[in-house]
Write a protein that holds these residues in place. Structure first.
Motif, PDB file in Angstrom:
ATOM      1  N   THR A   1      94.759 -29.753 -57.620  1.00 51.07           N
ATOM      2  CA  THR A   1      94.226 -29.274 -58.677  1.00 51.07           C
ATOM      3  C   THR A   1      92.839 -29.741 -59.009  1.00 51.07           C
ATOM      4  N   ASN A   2      92.591 -31.037 -58.962  1.00 47.93           N
ATOM      5  CA  ASN A   2      91.362 -31.728 -59.169  1.00 47.93           C
ATOM      6  C   ASN A   2      90.382 -31.367 -58.455  1.00 47.93           C
ATOM      7  N   ALA A   3      90.725 -31.173 -57.010  1.00 46.82           N
ATOM      8  CA  ALA A   3      89.680 -30.735 -55.762  1.00 46.82           C
ATOM      9  C   ALA A   3      89.105 -29.172 -56.179  1.00 46.82           C
ATOM     10  N   ILE A   4      90.269 -28.214 -56.641  1.00 47.83           N
ATOM     11  CA  ILE A   4      90.036 -26.828 -57.073  1.00 47.83           C
ATOM     12  C   ILE A   4      88.879 -26.766 -58.387  1.00 47.83           C
TER      13      ILE A   4
ATOM     14  N   LYS B   1      86.950 -29.017 -59.232  1.00 45.76           N
ATOM     15  CA  LYS B   1      85.625 -29.330 -58.995  1.00 45.76           C
ATOM     16  C   LYS B   1      84.535 -28.356 -58.110  1.00 45.76           C
ATOM     17  N   ALA B   2      85.414 -27.758 -57.098  1.00 48.85           N
ATOM     18  CA  ALA B   2      84.915 -26.991 -56.308  1.00 48.85           C
ATOM     19  C   ALA B   2      84.283 -25.533 -56.886  1.00 48.85           C
ATOM     20  N   LEU B   3      85.059 -25.105 -57.798  1.00 47.39           N
ATOM     21  CA  LEU B   3      84.818 -23.647 -58.599  1.00 47.39           C
ATOM     22  C   LEU B   3      84.005 -23.539 -59.552  1.00 47.39           C
ATOM     23  N   VAL B   4      83.428 -24.755 -60.006  1.00 44.66           N
ATOM     24  CA  VAL B   4      82.586 -24.520 -61.112  1.00 44.66           C
ATOM     25  C   VAL B   4      81.457 -23.790 -61.118  1.00 44.66           C
ATOM     26  N   ASN B   5      80.777 -23.712 -60.253  1.00 44.30           N
ATOM     27  CA  ASN B   5      79.518 -22.954 -59.881  1.00 44.30           C
ATOM     28  C   ASN B   5      79.917 -21.829 -58.999  1.00 44.30           C
ATOM     29  N   ILE B   6      81.276 -21.272 -58.802  1.00 44.84           N
ATOM     30  CA  ILE B   6      81.236 -20.089 -57.778  1.00 44.84           C
ATOM     31  C   ILE B   6      81.109 -18.805 -58.742  1.00 44.84           C
ATOM     32  N   ASP B   7      80.484 -18.008 -58.013  1.00 49.15           N
ATOM     33  CA  ASP B   7      80.255 -16.595 -58.622  1.00 49.15           C
ATOM     34  C   ASP B   7      80.755 -15.566 -57.966  1.00 49.15           C
ATOM     35  N   CYS B   8      81.622 -14.819 -58.423  1.00 50.43           N
ATOM     36  CA  CYS B   8      82.254 -13.741 -57.721  1.00 50.43           C
ATOM     37  C   CYS B   8      83.103 -12.939 -58.682  1.00 50.43           C
ATOM     38  N   ASP B   9      83.585 -11.607 -58.217  1.00 50.36           N
ATOM     39  CA  ASP B   9      84.710 -11.001 -59.230  1.00 50.36           C
ATOM     40  C   ASP B   9      85.893 -11.493 -58.866  1.00 50.36           C
ATOM     41  N   ILE B  10      86.443 -11.806 -57.908  1.00 48.09           N
ATOM     42  CA  ILE B  10      87.684 -11.941 -57.737  1.00 48.09           C
ATOM     43  C   ILE B  10      88.096 -13.279 -56.854  1.00 48.09           C
ATOM     44  N   LEU B  11      88.705 -14.180 -57.159  1.00 47.30           N
ATOM     45  CA  LEU B  11      89.042 -15.544 -56.418  1.00 47.30           C
ATOM     46  C   LEU B  11      90.640 -15.233 -55.899  1.00 47.30           C
ATOM     47  N   VAL B  12      90.628 -15.232 -54.446  1.00 53.54           N
ATOM     48  CA  VAL B  12      91.920 -15.282 -53.643  1.00 53.54           C
ATOM     49  C   VAL B  12      92.291 -16.718 -53.221  1.00 53.54           C
TER      50      VAL B  12
ATOM     51  N   SER C   1     100.616 -19.721 -51.830  1.00 51.06           N
ATOM     52  CA  SER C   1     100.370 -18.927 -50.504  1.00 51.06           C
ATOM     53  C   SER C   1      99.378 -17.743 -50.559  1.00 51.06           C
ATOM     54  N   ILE C   2      99.551 -16.772 -51.395  1.00 56.04           N
ATOM     55  CA  ILE C   2      98.585 -15.747 -51.521  1.00 56.04           C
ATOM     56  C   ILE C   2      98.695 -14.964 -52.835  1.00 56.04           C
ATOM     57  N   PHE C   3      97.647 -15.357 -53.959  1.00 58.23           N
ATOM     58  CA  PHE C   3      97.369 -14.822 -55.137  1.00 58.23           C
ATOM     59  C   PHE C   3      95.881 -14.660 -55.410  1.00 58.23           C
ATOM     60  N   SER C   4      95.689 -13.925 -56.327  1.00 52.40           N
ATOM     61  CA  SER C   4      94.275 -13.734 -56.604  1.00 52.40           C
ATOM     62  C   SER C   4      94.204 -13.409 -57.994  1.00 52.40           C
ATOM     63  N   ILE C   5      92.761 -13.846 -58.871  1.00 57.64           N
ATOM     64  CA  ILE C   5      92.715 -13.658 -60.293  1.00 57.64           C
ATOM     65  C   ILE C   5      91.217 -13.040 -60.432  1.00 57.64           C
ATOM     66  N   LYS C   6      90.872 -12.801 -61.460  1.00 56.98           N
ATOM     67  CA  LYS C   6      89.450 -12.370 -61.914  1.00 56.98           C
ATOM     68  C   LYS C   6      89.004 -13.807 -62.125  1.00 56.98           C
ATOM     69  N   ARG C   7      87.619 -14.029 -61.473  1.00 56.48           N
ATOM     70  CA  ARG C   7      86.913 -15.315 -61.462  1.00 56.48           C
ATOM     71  C   ARG C   7      86.824 -15.678 -63.243  1.00 56.48           C
ATOM     72  N   ARG C   8      86.378 -14.666 -63.833  1.00 53.05           N
ATOM     73  CA  ARG C   8      86.387 -15.050 -65.319  1.00 53.05           C
ATOM     74  C   ARG C   8      87.408 -15.865 -66.105  1.00 53.05           C
ATOM     75  N   LEU C   9      88.431 -15.394 -65.563  1.00 53.74           N
ATOM     76  CA  LEU C   9      89.722 -15.970 -66.204  1.00 53.74           C
ATOM     77  C   LEU C   9      90.362 -17.265 -65.699  1.00 53.74           C
ATOM     78  N   LEU C  10      89.549 -17.854 -64.570  1.00 53.13           N
ATOM     79  CA  LEU C  10      90.131 -19.317 -64.327  1.00 53.13           C
ATOM     80  C   LEU C  10      89.559 -20.259 -65.474  1.00 53.13           C
ATOM     81  N   ARG C  11      90.598 -21.360 -65.422  1.00 49.86           N
ATOM     82  CA  ARG C  11      90.458 -22.312 -66.363  1.00 49.86           C
ATOM     83  C   ARG C  11      90.401 -23.621 -65.589  1.00 49.86           C
ATOM     84  N   GLU C  12      89.763 -24.502 -66.320  1.00 50.48           N
ATOM     85  CA  GLU C  12      89.780 -26.037 -65.618  1.00 50.48           C
ATOM     86  C   GLU C  12      91.234 -26.396 -66.162  1.00 50.48           C
TER      87      GLU C  12
END
Length: 390
Positions: free
Chosen positions: A115-118, A120-131, A203-214
């Motif tokens: 969870t910590n790695a995710i 840190k890695a996704l702070v500046n990621i720009d896209c519509d969907i994260l899979v 295993s396999i799920f996706s969310i809208k990038r703007r809904l991701l929270r730390e």
């Protein structure tokens, strides 16, 4: 004691039989299925692959994703190496060099877990969907196309796919796990048809990038991120046209500690989300959450209270009803124990029944231990893979 026994047995029947039946009926009546739009296939996607010492599978994983049937300019693969001490980084870098812009690597070496790695890695990621997809999971070629189509509905914030175990014909833990997973996905599909499913699997799920929270490092990223979709007012759906493949753990010795770790993190996740869920979820969704997740996590305690109260009743009451029930009760756990220890005769029908008893008992004992750890304050943050799943 009769009251304790009756309540304990009823709750177990409710968790594993009545709730699945009720939610299946709810889903069949509401039929809130995903309305896919075949023209909605231009979303930008980042496939997030958390990896800790995955040298055995990372090449196949990346190559599988590079071959997906989706516009190459609209997706990339982000491998997050979490404190890897093998050749995961070196192998991934060969693909980074060979496919610039399509494969990227983010390294985290602080040993604070997935969870910590995710975070840190996704702070500046720009896209519509994260899979999100685990390193030992492979996607069907049209997976991204199917995911993108689902997001034509503006009310959908997250979508999970169907996971198929490639070795569920192998007797033992893999076969029982495969059977359990089909049962679990039936419940998820029914929940989805009734509105939203209660949490997704990594295993396999996706969310809208703007809904991701730390998230706090001690919680499950998949459960908290997917439930966060619902808590922010969007639907979390299950769609079986999105297909992924994974090899299941083939021994209880590997599966048991993994279940303990997941249960500890799951219950810590529940404690993290609990207050928000009560503020944001409907009564219907709260019922689904507590019936599907929370009550099931407590199964071990209902199993113990049922067995102990059955024993007291059989000793103190006249007649043979509760004595007969106690005999069946004890036989169930003896079969589970003998199957766990590989001491049963190789009789197909007995072996299969015993394997189910073993998996049911193992999973609930592990869940009980994980919950007790969480209640006592333990916060598991590191992860250990099952080698037989690679």
């Amino acid at each position: 004691m009769v009251t304790i026994f009756s309540i304990s047995i009823f709750i177990l029947i409710y968790i594993y039989f009545l709730f699945p039946l009720i939610i299946y009926i709810c889903g069949a009546l509401k039929k809130d299925s995903v309305k896919q739009d075949v023209s909605n296939t231009d979303k930008t996607i980042v496939i997030v692959v958390p990896a800790h010492n995955e040298e055995a599978v990372i090449s196949r994983k990346i190559e599988n994703h590079l071959a997906l049937d989706y516009e190459h300019n609209n997706y990339k693969i982000l491998v997050i190496s979490d404190t890897s001490s093998d050749n995961t980084v070196e192998i991934t870098n060969t693909y980074v060099d060979q496919y610039p812009g399509r494969v990227e690597l983010f390294e985290v070496n602080d040993g604070l877990g997935k969870t910590n790695a995710i975070n840190k890695a996704l702070v500046n990621i720009d896209c519509d969907i994260l899979v999100f997809s685990d390193a030992n999971v492979y996607l069907k070629s049209d997976a991204l196309l199917q995911i993108s189509k689902c997001y034509a509905d503006k009310n959908i914030g997250g979508v999970a796919g169907q996971l198929i175990y490639t070795n569920d014909d192998v007797e033992g833990a893999a076969q029982s796990n495969g059977l359990y997973w089909k049962y679990e996905e039936m419940i998820k599909k029914s929940e989805s048809l009734s509105g939203s499913m209660m949490g997704a699997d990594g295993s396999i799920f996706s969310i809208k990038r703007r809904l991701l929270r730390e998230l706090p490092v001690h919680v499950l990223d998949d459960f908290c991120s997917s439930m966060g979709v619902i808590n922010q007012g969007y639907k979390l759906k299950f769609d079986d046209t999105i297909t992924a493949y994974e090899k299941g753990a083939e021994s209880t010795a590997e599966e048991f500690p993994r279940k303990v770790r997941i249960s500890n993190r799951s219950y810590n996740s529940y404690k993290h989300l609990r207050a928000e869920c009560f503020k944001t979820l409907s009564l219907f969704d709260l019922w689904k959450l507590y019936s599907h997740k929370v009550l099931r996590w407590y199964s071990l305690f209902f199993m113990v209270s049922a067995l102990v109260s059955n024993l007291f009743i059989a000793i103190s009451e006249e007649g043979y009803i509760f004595t007969s029930v106690l005999i069946l009760h004890v036989l169930f756990y003896i079969m589970a124990a003998l199957s766990w220890l590989n001491k049963l005769p190789n009789i197909p029908v007995i072996s299969k029944v015993a394997a189910i008893a073993e998996y049911f008992t193992m999973a609930n004992v592990a869940a009980g231990i994980g919950i007790l750890q969480s209640i006592s304050g333990k916060k598991t943050i590191t992860w250990k893979k099952a080698d037989s799943t690679r």
